[in-house]
Each structure stands twice: as structure tokens, then as C-alpha cells.
Enzyme design. Structure first.
Site, PDB file in Angstrom:
ATOM      1  N   GLN A  76      13.708 -35.836 -54.538  1.00 60.86           N
ATOM      2  CA  GLN A  76      14.266 -34.477 -54.456  1.00 60.86           C
ATOM      3  C   GLN A  76      15.722 -34.508 -53.987  1.00 60.86           C
ATOM      4  OE1 GLN A  76      10.638 -33.017 -52.094  1.00 60.86           O
ATOM      5  NE2 GLN A  76      11.336 -31.167 -53.141  1.00 60.86           N
ATOM      6  N   HIS A  95       1.248 -33.464 -52.658  1.00 61.93           N
ATOM      7  CA  HIS A  95       2.389 -32.784 -53.291  1.00 61.93           C
ATOM      8  C   HIS A  95       3.612 -33.715 -53.298  1.00 61.93           C
ATOM      9  CE1 HIS A  95       4.978 -29.066 -53.932  1.00 61.93           C
ATOM     10  NE2 HIS A  95       5.862 -29.971 -53.575  1.00 61.93           N
ATOM     11  N   GLU A  96       3.874 -34.353 -52.148  1.00 62.03           N
ATOM     12  CA  GLU A  96       5.046 -35.232 -52.052  1.00 62.03           C
ATOM     13  C   GLU A  96       4.850 -36.506 -52.876  1.00 62.03           C
ATOM     14  OE1 GLU A  96       7.494 -33.764 -50.944  1.00 62.03           O
ATOM     15  OE2 GLU A  96       6.375 -32.173 -49.960  1.00 62.03           O
ATOM     16  N   HIS A 120       5.885 -36.012 -56.325  1.00 61.01           N
ATOM     17  CA  HIS A 120       7.334 -36.156 -56.528  1.00 61.01           C
ATOM     18  C   HIS A 120       7.706 -37.612 -56.796  1.00 61.01           C
ATOM     19  CE1 HIS A 120       8.916 -32.156 -55.827  1.00 61.01           C
ATOM     20  NE2 HIS A 120       8.296 -32.034 -54.669  1.00 61.01           N
ATOM     21  N   GLY A 171       7.548 -30.670 -46.263  1.00 65.88           N
ATOM     22  CA  GLY A 171       7.569 -32.011 -46.829  1.00 65.88           C
ATOM     23  C   GLY A 171       8.758 -32.186 -47.761  1.00 65.88           C
ATOM     24  N   CYS A 198       7.579 -25.188 -53.464  1.00 68.06           N
ATOM     25  CA  CYS A 198       8.337 -26.443 -53.461  1.00 68.06           C
ATOM     26  C   CYS A 198       9.818 -26.147 -53.304  1.00 68.06           C
ATOM     27  CB  CYS A 198       8.078 -27.189 -54.768  1.00 68.06           C
ATOM     28  SG  CYS A 198       8.992 -28.732 -54.911  1.00 68.06           S
ATOM     29  N   LEU A 199      10.488 -26.924 -52.462  1.00 64.45           N
ATOM     30  CA  LEU A 199      11.930 -26.730 -52.262  1.00 64.45           C
ATOM     31  C   LEU A 199      12.709 -26.931 -53.567  1.00 64.45           C
ATOM     32  CD1 LEU A 199      12.278 -28.684 -48.897  1.00 64.45           C
ATOM     33  CD2 LEU A 199      12.429 -26.193 -49.193  1.00 64.45           C
TER      34      LEU A 199
HETATM   35 NI    NI Z   1       7.976 -30.227 -53.587  1.00 63.76          NI
END
Ligand code: NI
Length: 170
Positions: A51, A133-134, A137, A46, A91-92
Site C-alpha cells: 500500500q 485483509h493485510e 494486500h 492495518g 481499506c485505506l
Molecule cells: Ni486494506
């Protein structure tokens, strides 16, 4: 089509609340395509627009391992969250950190697609977890905020140490 740089914790831009999309135009289409390319290149499941430094309420998800086109959610809202569970997340934007977070494992999401058409979908399991999660963000929240205070201090110190070692190697 482009692979966008992904912002990393503690970049303050990850803390900004994203704005609703009202223009379903070529610029939005480009953002959606770039997010999909970036998600594929990063092998994540995701990715949310903040981000990549964009403040629109857009997120993409792919739990197929690249077998299908990513799902696109614009202006997403969650309804009827149910069946909380403890889930391991990463998480990225927070590289190297894995932690357990409580999330609903069933929910309904209302959103728009890239053309502005409204849709509603029931999600379960990792699809539901990933969407939450997204969506965090888009609110300027990171999964590490949901960890215990002791874990959060460790994450913060780790990020500072990584930033220092990068600075020292210039
Ligand atoms: Ni993330």
C-alpha cells in the site's frame, strides 16, 4: 521515521504480489518504522507494505487505537483458519467503500519479527480478520475483489469518477 503516501485503487502497484523478506537489515527496520508511523497517522487498524509502494512481505496492525505499538508481521503465513463469519471491512487504499466479506474469525499465523525471529500466534475476531485483509494486500488482492460482481462494478465506476473529477480540477 516518515509518513508514506498510501496508494489508492485502481493503482496497478496494488496488484503486484509481494516478495519474501530475506534481509533483516536497517532498510527493513526503516520500512517497518515508516509503516507504523503511516498507520498511526491514518488512524487505520492495518497497513501492508504494498500500500506504500514497497514489494516486501511486511504488514503492521494496531487494534489498540494507538494505545500500544503496532504488531509487526514479516513473511506471514496463515494456518488452521476456522469459524467463517461475515465481516464489514474498509481499506485505506479504497477510500469511501465499505463492504461485507467472509473471513475466518480464528487462525494461527506464523511470521517473523523485525529482527528475523520466527513466532507463532493464535488470532481471533478482528485481529484474525485484519490479518487476512493485510495478507490479501501481499498477494495483490483487495477486499473489493471479494464483494459481489455488482458491488465490484460500482466500486470501479466510483474510482473512475473520482479520478476524472480530480483531473478536471487541475
Ligand atoms: Ni486494506
Amino acid at each position: 521515521m516518515a509518513i508514506l503516501p498510501i496508494l489508492e485503487y485502481p493503482d496497478p502497484r496494488l496488484r503486484l504480489r509481494a516478495e519474501p523478506v530475506d534481509a533483516f537489515d536497517d532498510d527493513l527496520a526503516r520500512l517497518v518504522d515508516d509503516l507504523c508511523d503511516t498507520l498511526r497517522a491514518s488512524k487505520g487498524i492495518g497497513l501492508a507494505a504494498p500500500q506504500a509502494g514497497d514489494r516486501r512481505r511486511v504488514l503492521v496492525m494496531d487494534l489498540s487505537g494507538g494505545a500500544a505499538s503496532p504488531d509487526v508481521y514479516i513473511n506471514p503465513e496463515i494456518h488452521d483458519p476456522a469459524v467463517p463469519g461475515l465481516v464489514e471491512e474498509s481499506c485505506l487504499s479504497v477510500p469511501g467503500v465499505v463492504g461485507n466479506v467472509v473471513r475466518a474469525t480464528q487462525l494461527t499465523v506464523c511470521a517473523r519479527d523485525r529482527y528475523g525471529a520466527a513466532f507463532e500466534r493464535r488470532l481471533e475476531g478482528m485481529h484474525a480478520v485484519c490479518l487476512q485483509h493485510e495478507l490479501d494486500h501481499l498477494e495483490g488482492r483487495l477486499f473489493v475483489d471479494r464483494l459481489s460482481i455488482f458491488r465490484r462494478v460500482g466500486v470501479r465506476l466510483g474510482a473512475v469518477a473520482r479520478a476524472r473529477s480530480r483531473a478536471a480540477s487541475i
